[in-house]
Design a protein around this motif. Structure first.
Motif, PDB file in Angstrom:
ATOM      1  N   LEU A 291       0.820  -1.216   0.000  1.00  0.00           N
ATOM      2  CA  LEU A 291       0.000   0.000   0.000  1.00  0.00           C
ATOM      3  C   LEU A 291       0.854   1.267   0.000  1.00  0.00           C
ATOM      4  N   SER A 292       2.040   1.187   0.612  1.00  0.00           N
ATOM      5  CA  SER A 292       2.916   2.369   0.657  1.00  0.00           C
ATOM      6  C   SER A 292       3.472   2.725  -0.729  1.00  0.00           C
ATOM      7  N   LYS A 293       3.371   1.809  -1.673  1.00  0.00           N
ATOM      8  CA  LYS A 293       3.789   2.101  -3.049  1.00  0.00           C
ATOM      9  C   LYS A 293       2.707   2.904  -3.786  1.00  0.00           C
ATOM     10  N   LYS A 294       1.472   2.847  -3.264  1.00  0.00           N
ATOM     11  CA  LYS A 294       0.345   3.522  -3.911  1.00  0.00           C
ATOM     12  C   LYS A 294      -0.056   4.813  -3.206  1.00  0.00           C
ATOM     13  N   CYS A 295       0.290   4.915  -1.932  1.00  0.00           N
ATOM     14  CA  CYS A 295      -0.093   6.087  -1.138  1.00  0.00           C
ATOM     15  C   CYS A 295       1.046   6.413  -0.186  1.00  0.00           C
ATOM     16  N   LYS A 296       1.426   7.692  -0.090  1.00  0.00           N
ATOM     17  CA  LYS A 296       2.550   8.052   0.779  1.00  0.00           C
ATOM     18  C   LYS A 296       2.118   8.439   2.182  1.00  0.00           C
ATOM     19  N   ASN A 297       0.847   8.855   2.368  1.00  0.00           N
ATOM     20  CA  ASN A 297       0.385   9.364   3.663  1.00  0.00           C
ATOM     21  C   ASN A 297      -0.360   8.302   4.460  1.00  0.00           C
ATOM     22  N   PHE A 298       0.048   8.146   5.719  1.00  0.00           N
ATOM     23  CA  PHE A 298      -0.604   7.203   6.631  1.00  0.00           C
ATOM     24  C   PHE A 298      -0.818   7.888   7.976  1.00  0.00           C
ATOM     25  N   HIS A 299      -1.853   7.445   8.686  1.00  0.00           N
ATOM     26  CA  HIS A 299      -2.076   7.938  10.051  1.00  0.00           C
ATOM     27  C   HIS A 299      -2.514   6.761  10.915  1.00  0.00           C
ATOM     28  N   ILE A 300      -1.892   6.634  12.070  1.00  0.00           N
ATOM     29  CA  ILE A 300      -2.210   5.519  12.978  1.00  0.00           C
ATOM     30  C   ILE A 300      -3.470   5.868  13.752  1.00  0.00           C
TER      31      ILE A 300
ATOM     32  N   TYR B 194       3.038  29.072  18.539  1.00  0.00           N
ATOM     33  CA  TYR B 194       4.296  29.022  19.281  1.00  0.00           C
ATOM     34  C   TYR B 194       4.545  27.646  19.913  1.00  0.00           C
ATOM     35  N   SER B 195       3.687  26.685  19.607  1.00  0.00           N
ATOM     36  CA  SER B 195       3.904  25.316  20.095  1.00  0.00           C
ATOM     37  C   SER B 195       4.687  24.546  19.032  1.00  0.00           C
ATOM     38  N   LYS B 196       5.234  23.378  19.427  1.00  0.00           N
ATOM     39  CA  LYS B 196       5.987  22.539  18.501  1.00  0.00           C
ATOM     40  C   LYS B 196       5.399  21.133  18.545  1.00  0.00           C
ATOM     41  N   LEU B 197       5.048  20.627  17.368  1.00  0.00           N
ATOM     42  CA  LEU B 197       4.457  19.305  17.257  1.00  0.00           C
ATOM     43  C   LEU B 197       5.352  18.402  16.422  1.00  0.00           C
ATOM     44  N   GLY B 198       5.513  17.163  16.878  1.00  0.00           N
ATOM     45  CA  GLY B 198       6.247  16.159  16.116  1.00  0.00           C
ATOM     46  C   GLY B 198       5.415  15.679  14.934  1.00  0.00           C
ATOM     47  N   GLN B 199       5.535  14.409  14.593  1.00  0.00           N
ATOM     48  CA  GLN B 199       4.800  13.834  13.467  1.00  0.00           C
ATOM     49  C   GLN B 199       3.806  12.785  13.942  1.00  0.00           C
ATOM     50  N   GLY B 200       2.797  12.519  13.118  1.00  0.00           N
ATOM     51  CA  GLY B 200       1.837  11.459  13.392  1.00  0.00           C
ATOM     52  C   GLY B 200       0.932  11.727  14.580  1.00  0.00           C
ATOM     53  N   ILE B 201       0.772  12.986  14.953  1.00  0.00           N
ATOM     54  CA  ILE B 201      -0.016  13.366  16.131  1.00  0.00           C
ATOM     55  C   ILE B 201      -1.475  13.546  15.747  1.00  0.00           C
ATOM     56  N   THR B 202      -2.370  13.165  16.657  1.00  0.00           N
ATOM     57  CA  THR B 202      -3.797  13.409  16.496  1.00  0.00           C
ATOM     58  C   THR B 202      -4.222  14.428  17.544  1.00  0.00           C
ATOM     59  N   VAL B 203      -4.834  15.526  17.089  1.00  0.00           N
ATOM     60  CA  VAL B 203      -5.389  16.535  17.997  1.00  0.00           C
ATOM     61  C   VAL B 203      -6.885  16.610  17.699  1.00  0.00           C
ATOM     62  N   MET B 204      -7.688  16.186  18.665  1.00  0.00           N
ATOM     63  CA  MET B 204      -9.120  16.033  18.455  1.00  0.00           C
ATOM     64  C   MET B 204      -9.884  17.340  18.706  1.00  0.00           C
TER      65      MET B 204
ATOM     66  N   ALA C 215       1.020  28.072  24.101  1.00  0.00           N
ATOM     67  CA  ALA C 215       2.341  28.517  23.645  1.00  0.00           C
ATOM     68  C   ALA C 215       3.477  27.779  24.329  1.00  0.00           C
ATOM     69  N   ASP C 216       4.490  27.489  23.555  1.00  0.00           N
ATOM     70  CA  ASP C 216       5.733  26.870  24.002  1.00  0.00           C
ATOM     71  C   ASP C 216       5.547  25.434  24.495  1.00  0.00           C
ATOM     72  N   ALA C 217       4.399  24.827  24.175  1.00  0.00           N
ATOM     73  CA  ALA C 217       4.207  23.401  24.456  1.00  0.00           C
ATOM     74  C   ALA C 217       4.935  22.609  23.373  1.00  0.00           C
ATOM     75  N   MET C 218       5.444  21.423  23.745  1.00  0.00           N
ATOM     76  CA  MET C 218       6.105  20.537  22.796  1.00  0.00           C
ATOM     77  C   MET C 218       5.443  19.165  22.885  1.00  0.00           C
ATOM     78  N   ILE C 219       4.891  18.701  21.758  1.00  0.00           N
ATOM     79  CA  ILE C 219       4.179  17.428  21.713  1.00  0.00           C
ATOM     80  C   ILE C 219       5.007  16.461  20.872  1.00  0.00           C
ATOM     81  N   GLY C 220       5.397  15.328  21.474  1.00  0.00           N
ATOM     82  CA  GLY C 220       6.223  14.340  20.787  1.00  0.00           C
ATOM     83  C   GLY C 220       5.462  13.552  19.735  1.00  0.00           C
ATOM     84  N   ASP C 221       6.210  12.850  18.898  1.00  0.00           N
ATOM     85  CA  ASP C 221       5.656  12.051  17.808  1.00  0.00           C
ATOM     86  C   ASP C 221       4.599  11.064  18.303  1.00  0.00           C
ATOM     87  N   PHE C 222       3.567  10.896  17.497  1.00  0.00           N
ATOM     88  CA  PHE C 222       2.546   9.864  17.651  1.00  0.00           C
ATOM     89  C   PHE C 222       1.716   9.995  18.933  1.00  0.00           C
ATOM     90  N   CYS C 223       1.603  11.205  19.449  1.00  0.00           N
ATOM     91  CA  CYS C 223       0.741  11.433  20.614  1.00  0.00           C
ATOM     92  C   CYS C 223      -0.713  11.597  20.177  1.00  0.00           C
TER      93      CYS C 223
END
Length: 192
Positions: free
Chosen positions: A57-66, A104-114, A121-129
């Motif tokens: 599937l990754s050969k047909k689509c580049k974007n994924f979300h867990i 002013y916040s920093k977000l990693g990758q693969g994050i879900t914000v509902m 401001a100045d919050a840092m959210i790690g990958d896949f949170c």
């Protein structure tokens, strides 16, 4: 509009489908779930295959979300994330348009914000949170990778949260607290 494939077809997936559609950045091409038959619908999105189909599937689509949820453990989420990264997949953040995320916040990758979550401001959210509905992440909060802040939880300023942490619905984390890796905080708990 770019396509995206979701990994995991349970309850969390249903909520994320709604956020993606409201966000309007991606077209959902389908779902991967090893526990559901191919062709089954989750809401109105078709199951395309099982985890073993990710490489093809990754050969047909580049974007994924867990979209596998996390309560007791995030072992499955971590395994999928590692596999997707090894495949070179793009892992965009999915952020509800009703969420407030400080520029002013920093977000990693693969994050879900509902819906109606707030990240100050100045919050840092790690990958896949997962930052769930109505959660409040105050200023200068640091959250490690693969952590889940559940519905209505309040994380006050200058809190440090480790990796693989679960903070239950309605829990309140007092300003300046330090939460070690792997901590499980029950719903409505006050943590000093």
């Amino acid at each position: 509009m770019e396509g995206i494939i979701l990994i995991g077809g349970g309850g969390h997936c249903k909520s994320v489908i709604d956020v993606i559609r409201k966000e309007g950045k991606f077209e959902i091409l389908g779902i991967v779930d090893s526990n559901l038959p191919v062709g089954q619908l989750v809401l109105d999105v078709k199951v395309l295959g099982k985890d073993s189909d990710l490489s093809e599937l990754s050969k047909k689509c580049k974007n994924f979300h867990i979209t596998v949820g996390q309560i007791q453990s995030n072992i499955v989420r971590k395994k999928i994330a590692n596999e997707l990264m090894a495949l070179g997949a793009e892992l965009p953040n999915i952020i509800s348009p009703s969420a407030i995320v400080s520029s002013y916040s920093k977000l990693g990758q693969g994050i879900t914000v509902m819906h109606q979550a707030t990240i100050q401001a100045d919050a840092m959210i790690g990958d896949f949170c997962i930052i769930n509905d109505h959660a409040l992440i105050e200023h200068e909060v640091h959250i490690g990778k693969f952590s889940h802040i559940a519905t209505g939880a309040i994380v006050n300023g200058n809190v440090e949260i480790g990796e693989n942490v679960f903070i239950g619905s309605g829990a309140v984390i007092v300003q300046g607290s330090k939460i070690p890796d792997g901590t499980f905080i029950k719903a409505n708990q006050l943590v000093k």
